[in-house]
Design a protein around this motif. Sequence first.
Motif, PDB file in Angstrom:
ATOM      1  N   UNK A   1       0.865  -1.176   0.000  1.00 47.02           N
ATOM      2  CA  UNK A   1       0.000   0.000   0.000  1.00 47.02           C
ATOM      3  C   UNK A   1       0.902   1.227   0.000  1.00 47.02           C
ATOM      4  N   UNK A   2       0.682   2.135  -0.942  1.00 43.62           N
ATOM      5  CA  UNK A   2       1.551   3.304  -1.110  1.00 43.62           C
ATOM      6  C   UNK A   2       0.741   4.579  -1.144  1.00 43.62           C
ATOM      7  N   UNK A   3       1.349   5.640  -0.621  1.00 42.68           N
ATOM      8  CA  UNK A   3       0.716   6.960  -0.603  1.00 42.68           C
ATOM      9  C   UNK A   3       1.655   7.988  -1.223  1.00 42.68           C
ATOM     10  N   UNK A   4       1.085   8.905  -1.996  1.00 42.99           N
ATOM     11  CA  UNK A   4       1.845  10.041  -2.520  1.00 42.99           C
ATOM     12  C   UNK A   4       0.983  11.288  -2.442  1.00 42.99           C
ATOM     13  N   UNK A   5       1.611  12.386  -2.031  1.00 45.01           N
ATOM     14  CA  UNK A   5       0.979  13.704  -2.078  1.00 45.01           C
ATOM     15  C   UNK A   5       1.612  14.478  -3.221  1.00 45.01           C
ATOM     16  N   UNK A   6       0.768  15.104  -4.024  1.00 45.40           N
ATOM     17  CA  UNK A   6       1.218  15.818  -5.221  1.00 45.40           C
ATOM     18  C   UNK A   6       0.479  17.141  -5.312  1.00 45.40           C
ATOM     19  N   UNK A   7       1.211  18.198  -5.656  1.00 48.82           N
ATOM     20  CA  UNK A   7       0.591  19.501  -5.915  1.00 48.82           C
ATOM     21  C   UNK A   7       0.375  19.631  -7.413  1.00 48.82           C
ATOM     22  N   UNK A   8      -0.876  19.870  -7.807  1.00 55.45           N
ATOM     23  CA  UNK A   8      -1.245  19.952  -9.213  1.00 55.45           C
ATOM     24  C   UNK A   8      -1.530  21.408  -9.570  1.00 55.45           C
TER      25      UNK A   8
ATOM     26  N   UNK B   1       5.289  15.832  -3.576  1.00 53.77           N
ATOM     27  CA  UNK B   1       5.636  16.392  -2.267  1.00 53.77           C
ATOM     28  C   UNK B   1       6.224  15.339  -1.336  1.00 53.77           C
ATOM     29  N   UNK B   2       5.639  14.156  -1.275  1.00 54.68           N
ATOM     30  CA  UNK B   2       6.132  13.106  -0.381  1.00 54.68           C
ATOM     31  C   UNK B   2       5.467  11.792  -0.735  1.00 54.68           C
ATOM     32  N   UNK B   3       6.155  10.694  -0.423  1.00 55.89           N
ATOM     33  CA  UNK B   3       5.608   9.358  -0.645  1.00 55.89           C
ATOM     34  C   UNK B   3       6.014   8.460   0.508  1.00 55.89           C
ATOM     35  N   UNK B   4       5.092   7.581   0.894  1.00 59.97           N
ATOM     36  CA  UNK B   4       5.384   6.557   1.905  1.00 59.97           C
ATOM     37  C   UNK B   4       4.682   5.266   1.496  1.00 59.97           C
ATOM     38  N   UNK B   5       5.055   4.176   2.133  1.00 59.75           N
ATOM     39  CA  UNK B   5       4.408   2.907   1.823  1.00 59.75           C
ATOM     40  C   UNK B   5       4.609   1.893   2.925  1.00 59.75           C
ATOM     41  N   UNK B   6       3.868   0.799   2.820  1.00 61.35           N
ATOM     42  CA  UNK B   6       3.965  -0.294   3.775  1.00 61.35           C
ATOM     43  C   UNK B   6       3.688  -1.589   3.019  1.00 61.35           C
ATOM     44  N   UNK B   7       4.399  -2.657   3.372  1.00 64.89           N
ATOM     45  CA  UNK B   7       4.266  -3.929   2.671  1.00 64.89           C
ATOM     46  C   UNK B   7       3.058  -4.724   3.106  1.00 64.89           C
ATOM     47  N   UNK B   8       1.898  -4.102   3.062  1.00 65.18           N
ATOM     48  CA  UNK B   8       0.629  -4.742   3.427  1.00 65.18           C
ATOM     49  C   UNK B   8      -0.403  -4.340   2.387  1.00 65.18           C
ATOM     50  N   UNK B   9      -1.113  -5.312   1.845  1.00 62.97           N
ATOM     51  CA  UNK B   9      -2.164  -5.009   0.876  1.00 62.97           C
ATOM     52  C   UNK B   9      -3.002  -6.258   0.655  1.00 62.97           C
ATOM     53  N   UNK B  10      -3.499  -6.432  -0.580  1.00 63.97           N
ATOM     54  CA  UNK B  10      -4.457  -7.492  -0.860  1.00 63.97           C
ATOM     55  C   UNK B  10      -3.987  -8.881  -0.511  1.00 63.97           C
TER      56      UNK B  10
END
Length: 433
Positions: A199-206, A218-227
Amino acid sequence: MASEPAAVALGLDFGTTNTVVAQATGGGDARLIDFAGDDGGSPVFRSALCFYEDERGWNGIAHEAGPWAIAEYLQSPLDSRFVQSFKSVAASASFERALIFNRPFRFEDLGRLFLQKLVAHAGGALDRRPRRVIVGRPVEYAGARPDAALARQRYDAMLREFGAEVHYVYEPLGAAHSYAARLAEPATILVADFGGGTTDFSLVRVAAPGAARRCVPLASTGVGIAGDRFDQRIVTQLVLPLLGKGGQYRSFGKLLEIPGGYFADVADWSRLAMMRNRRTLDELRRLQRDAVDPAAIGRMIALIEHEQGFPLYDAVGRLKRALSTRGRADFAFSGGGVEIGAEVTREAFERWIADDLVRIEAALDAALARADVPADRVDRVFLTGGSSLIPAIRAIFDRRFGADRIATGGELTSIAHGLALIGEEEDVAAWEA
């Protein structure tokens, strides 16, 4: 008849469960590649391989990929080896090779053979090599102590035959670029990508349309958990107790707990396929002789011997999807002499994944903190990936951001589409992971 223009860039979303490809030809848009099949064309190509012995194949073994791999396996399950979710070991130093029909296959071998078939099933659309290939990668790879440098090395070897300039971009940034094309005004967006392995997250200014640089990460994070982890929770709760988990065996007059390693392999579909080897089966038969409940170990042996990994996890996936639309659903599996049936409530499933949801939300908090953007300053939230449809996941974002700020769509295709668009940009390096 004029031929189609060569692709400037190829967006490759090589996913744990599915792979999607998009092409951009320089016109500011990207098109998804369809893979023709018996049920018509689809841009979603299952990330799976099936191997079978054939002297005309590579190293004496022939193979198929995608939905054709599934069809080949279902036709001859006992004479084939089915492999899926192999992306999950890309960053694992403990994975060196898989033995398939007593022949070693490294990760890059599996990836190269997979891509060969993907190209072959694209109806000629991928025959002309693009100038650039933009490959999606997770922010954090799946597995214990993942090695991102090792994954990069393996991906490079896997993609060498494309003969193009290769760039690696975080997967949610690809989805962000795709979603930004829908926006007509400036916005700060959060993309949450729920894949099969991570599961990954990114924040972006458009910026507004027409700006010299439309998107700024702007920033990205993630974790090795998903489906896949959610599937493992279902297997752990419903299947493993029937295979001997928690049981005992006799050794020198003592009762000992059955080793957990076997059950960890069954609960991980990337390892379950590898259990059908003489050493593992001989160990399980010896354990069966000494087990307090030998029938349970017999069921595990039957699952492995009869190559029931795919049908088992297919049944798990159907249950998970059903619980996304209903409050309760039936789990039903029958194969290899093993039958499992149970009614499961959504409430129970949400209890099983509760700890995983806590870690996913912590990764979300880390992304907001890293970007220094509080939740009330996020204008839009774009949810993508198959697991974004799980109600307990959607509830996190409804609670944190409000339902009116949340957008969905293209759950399986938005990443590849956005990666191809990034490939058209002059400064691709600004997006590279």
